[in-house]
Design a protein around this motif. Structure first.
Motif, PDB file in Angstrom:
ATOM      1  N   GLY A  64     -17.973  55.879 -34.192  1.00  0.00           N
ATOM      2  CA  GLY A  64     -16.552  56.134 -34.428  1.00  0.00           C
ATOM      3  C   GLY A  64     -16.151  57.457 -33.829  1.00  0.00           C
ATOM      4  O   GLY A  64     -16.496  57.779 -32.691  1.00  0.00           O
ATOM      5  N   VAL A  65     -15.400  58.258 -34.588  1.00  0.00           N
ATOM      6  CA  VAL A  65     -14.967  59.570 -34.115  1.00  0.00           C
ATOM      7  C   VAL A  65     -15.646  60.630 -34.977  1.00  0.00           C
ATOM      8  O   VAL A  65     -15.039  61.207 -35.857  1.00  0.00           O
ATOM      9  N   LEU A  66     -16.957  60.828 -34.713  1.00  0.00           N
ATOM     10  CA  LEU A  66     -17.833  61.678 -35.531  1.00  0.00           C
ATOM     11  C   LEU A  66     -17.916  61.143 -36.957  1.00  0.00           C
ATOM     12  O   LEU A  66     -18.239  61.870 -37.887  1.00  0.00           O
ATOM     13  N   SER A  67     -17.670  59.837 -37.132  1.00  0.00           N
ATOM     14  CA  SER A  67     -17.490  59.235 -38.451  1.00  0.00           C
ATOM     15  C   SER A  67     -18.809  58.870 -39.126  1.00  0.00           C
ATOM     16  O   SER A  67     -19.002  59.115 -40.309  1.00  0.00           O
ATOM     17  N   SER A  68     -19.677  58.236 -38.376  1.00  0.00           N
ATOM     18  CA  SER A  68     -20.944  57.744 -38.909  1.00  0.00           C
ATOM     19  C   SER A  68     -22.083  58.470 -38.218  1.00  0.00           C
ATOM     20  O   SER A  68     -22.120  58.534 -36.986  1.00  0.00           O
ATOM     21  N   GLN A  69     -22.976  59.032 -38.987  1.00  0.00           N
ATOM     22  CA  GLN A  69     -24.111  59.765 -38.415  1.00  0.00           C
ATOM     23  C   GLN A  69     -25.405  59.162 -38.945  1.00  0.00           C
ATOM     24  O   GLN A  69     -25.544  58.954 -40.150  1.00  0.00           O
ATOM     25  N   VAL A  70     -26.319  58.860 -38.033  1.00  0.00           N
ATOM     26  CA  VAL A  70     -27.600  58.286 -38.430  1.00  0.00           C
ATOM     27  C   VAL A  70     -28.723  58.996 -37.670  1.00  0.00           C
ATOM     28  O   VAL A  70     -28.671  59.114 -36.449  1.00  0.00           O
ATOM     29  N   THR A  71     -29.702  59.458 -38.420  1.00  0.00           N
ATOM     30  CA  THR A  71     -30.802  60.207 -37.825  1.00  0.00           C
ATOM     31  C   THR A  71     -32.116  59.475 -38.074  1.00  0.00           C
ATOM     32  O   THR A  71     -32.350  58.990 -39.185  1.00  0.00           O
ATOM     33  N   ALA A  72     -32.952  59.405 -37.060  1.00  0.00           N
ATOM     34  CA  ALA A  72     -34.277  58.792 -37.225  1.00  0.00           C
ATOM     35  C   ALA A  72     -35.336  59.725 -36.652  1.00  0.00           C
ATOM     36  O   ALA A  72     -35.135  60.349 -35.612  1.00  0.00           O
ATOM     37  N   ILE A  73     -36.449  59.810 -37.364  1.00  0.00           N
ATOM     38  CA  ILE A  73     -37.608  60.560 -36.890  1.00  0.00           C
ATOM     39  C   ILE A  73     -38.694  59.545 -36.540  1.00  0.00           C
ATOM     40  O   ILE A  73     -39.081  58.732 -37.386  1.00  0.00           O
ATOM     41  N   LEU A  74     -39.143  59.579 -35.298  1.00  0.00           N
ATOM     42  CA  LEU A  74     -40.174  58.659 -34.833  1.00  0.00           C
ATOM     43  C   LEU A  74     -41.469  59.423 -34.574  1.00  0.00           C
ATOM     44  O   LEU A  74     -41.436  60.592 -34.173  1.00  0.00           O
ATOM     45  N   GLY A  75     -42.581  58.734 -34.807  1.00  0.00           N
ATOM     46  CA  GLY A  75     -43.855  59.419 -34.629  1.00  0.00           C
ATOM     47  C   GLY A  75     -44.943  58.516 -34.059  1.00  0.00           C
ATOM     48  O   GLY A  75     -44.891  57.291 -34.171  1.00  0.00           O
ATOM     49  N   SER A  76     -45.938  59.135 -33.461  1.00  0.00           N
ATOM     50  CA  SER A  76     -47.093  58.417 -32.922  1.00  0.00           C
ATOM     51  C   SER A  76     -48.071  58.076 -34.054  1.00  0.00           C
ATOM     52  O   SER A  76     -47.897  58.510 -35.196  1.00  0.00           O
ATOM     53  N   GLN A  77     -49.129  57.356 -33.692  1.00  0.00           N
ATOM     54  CA  GLN A  77     -50.194  57.027 -34.647  1.00  0.00           C
ATOM     55  C   GLN A  77     -50.747  58.287 -35.335  1.00  0.00           C
ATOM     56  O   GLN A  77     -51.076  58.273 -36.515  1.00  0.00           O
ATOM     57  N   ASN A  78     -50.779  59.394 -34.577  1.00  0.00           N
ATOM     58  CA  ASN A  78     -51.316  60.661 -35.113  1.00  0.00           C
ATOM     59  C   ASN A  78     -50.513  61.204 -36.285  1.00  0.00           C
ATOM     60  O   ASN A  78     -51.005  62.062 -37.023  1.00  0.00           O
TER      61      ASN A  78
END
Ligand SMILES: [Zn+2]
Lengths: 383, 125
Positions: free
Chosen positions: A367-381
């Motif tokens: 949207g217009v800075l309306s919806s914010q979603v953050t994801a942290i991804l990681g390796s097997q380690n």
């Protein structure tokens, strides 16, 4: 997402199609080509997909349209439409569905032909009734007003905004998949056509065709696929408004909340993130999200990005594929933040491959800075 | 006052008669905008209408650049009224690029896209 879901799901395939110009193809053609690419990457077939996570710009029932087009009959679908953040948001619902046994193979997919179809943003979304009479140009007027307020409160300069675009281009120049790879200087950005003060056309994302797809499975079987699995360590959302006139503080986004929750779920802090992939629809986005996600203090985003500090060889790798500003922006960019983060971790990034990446962040904006979603991804380690 | 229970229609009808009314919550006393059937602050549903002071300040602003042959550049801004609510609008009577953050402005009922609309002009003095 809570800590109980940390590392419960993994990305085992990514794919894309139609970057730049996909002449003669419909949005759903590009979507389907992206799906095939990601499934091929995972060593799976469309017939294996029983969970579909999809939205498109031009329909109100896109997940159904996509399932029909693909010739599948999924037992779980999510078509939640929160704009470009939708595809990062699907990481949460896909993880929940996989962990609950509601599906075994989750396909997150998007496609668009907006560049060759019309040359501009196409959307089924209606302008809000109390804003439409004033003819704001969506979405740029909204982001321009956020930028103006940030400049007013914190002394952020047009030069600092320009440096975000210059850094994005520097990454894109090393990425053969990127659409815009010509040289770009701060002066080029400042001198480009003004579209909505203080933003010139070079402060704005590209208008391209393109699609992307991600295949996810439960962590229990994630090592049974050809590519190294990339785990979802944490993902979280926050929605603050729909209309820009309803945004409470134009200089603080809901990324502050989504980021804090995603970091808490993953059990890590910004200091250990090795690659940052942000939805840079406009240059101000990168500055806002770096602040709100905790990579620098509020108001210091301008100084943080200045003079190549987020460019290749800088202090923090941000938008390592070139971002929506220079790599690809087919109406909604969110899925590409996840794809680039995953590829950096797997070690098969198309452009500059950073060394030994175990932790990356993908952030979607809608949207217009309306919806914010953050994801942290990681390796097997990182499990 | 049945009309007051149809907030969008009530606001638009008053506007068509040249009056700017703002919804105010009877329970918590806060104003809100846009009009709706509940208070977004406390979620109460007892809403009264008050005549707007018309006084406010530009909270943020932009110039929409448009080719001269299509009408030229124009202002889009968000104004914060003294009542504490914000609305999108435009400031008229000065060049679009002259509209500045924190500038005091006064509301008037004008026309935008052929419908009655709240517009602003720079406050005098
Ligand atoms: Zn109230």
């Amino acid at each position: 997402m809570t800590t109980e879901l940390r590392g419960k799901s993994a990305i085992v395939g990514t794919g894309h199609a139609g970057f730049g110009e996909a002449h003669g193809l419909t949005a759903y053609d590009v979507m389907a080509q992206s799906a095939l690419a990601a499934l091929g990457d995972a060593g799976l077939n469309l017939s294996d997909v029983d969970g579909l996570f999809c939205t498109m710009m031009e329909d109100s029932m896109p997940a159904l349209m996509a399932a029909e087009y693909l010739g599948i009959q999924p037992r779980f679908i999510d078509g939640t439409m929160s704009g470009g953040s939708s595809f990062v948001n699907y990481l949460t619902s896909a993880t929940m569905a996989l962990d609950a046994g509601l599906c075994d193979v989750a396909l997150i997919v998007y496609g668009s032909n907006q560049r060759t179809a019309s040359g501009r943003l196409v959307t089924a979304s209606r302008p809000p009734a109390y804003e439409a009479p004033y003819n704001p140009r969506y979405p740029i007027s909204a982001y321009a007003m956020a930028a103006a307020r940030h400049m007013h409160e914190y002394g952020t300069t047009r030069e600092q905004l320009a440096d975000v675009a210059v850094a994005a281009r520097a990454w894109a120049q090393r990425n053969p998949e990127a659409f815009e790879r010509g040289p770009l200087t701060r002066e080029d950005v400042l001198g480009a056509r003004m579209v909505g003060d203080p933003l010139t056309v070079r402060d704005c994302c590209l208008v391209t065709d393109g699609g992307g797809a991600i295949v996810m499975v439960h962590a229990d079987r994630a090592r049974d696929f050809p590519k190294a699995p990339v785990y979802v360590l944490g993902s979280a959302a926050e929605s603050s408004h729909r209309q820009i006139s309803q945004m409470k503080d134009f200089t603080v986004t809901a990324a502050r909340a989504s980021g804090a929750r995603a970091f808490a779920a993953a059990g890590v802090t910004p200091a250990v993130i090795q690659a940052v992939e942000l939805y840079d629809a406009f240059t101000i986005n990168t500055i806002l999200f770096l602040e709100d996600l905790g990579f620098c203090a509020k108001g210091e985003g301008g100084a943080f990005v200045e003079g190549g500090r987020i460019a290749p060889g800088g202090v923090l790798p941000v938008n390592t594929n070139g971002g929506g500003l220079s790599c690809v922006h087919p109406g909604m960019y969110g899925i590409f933040t996840v794809i680039e983060a995953a590829r950096q971790i797997r070690g098969d990034a198309p452009g500059i491959q950073l060394k030994d990446i175990d932790l990356a962040l993908a952030h979607g904006n809608g949207g217009v800075l309306s919806s914010q979603v953050t994801a942290i991804l990681g390796s097997q380690n990182t499990l | 006052m049945q009309d007051a229970k149809r907030p969008d229609q009530f606001f638009q009808r008053a506007l068509a008669e040249g009056e700017i009314l703002l919804p105010k919550c009877d329970d918590c006393g806060a104003y809100h905008f846009f009009p709706r059937v509940l208070c977004p602050h406390c979620h109460g549903s007892a809403i009264s209408w008050k005549k707007a002071s018309g006084k406010g300040r530009v909270h943020t602003t932009t110039v929409v650049r448009r080719k001269p042959e299509r009408g030229g550049d124009y202002n889009v801004c968000v104004v914060e009224l003294d009542e504490g609510v914000r609305m999108m609008s435009r400031v008229e009577g000065i060049a679009p690029g002259e509209v500045a953050i924190d500038m005091p402005v006064t509301a008037f009922v004008g026309e935008a896209e052929g419908v009655p609309a709240v517009l602003f002009k720079p406050s005098e003095g």
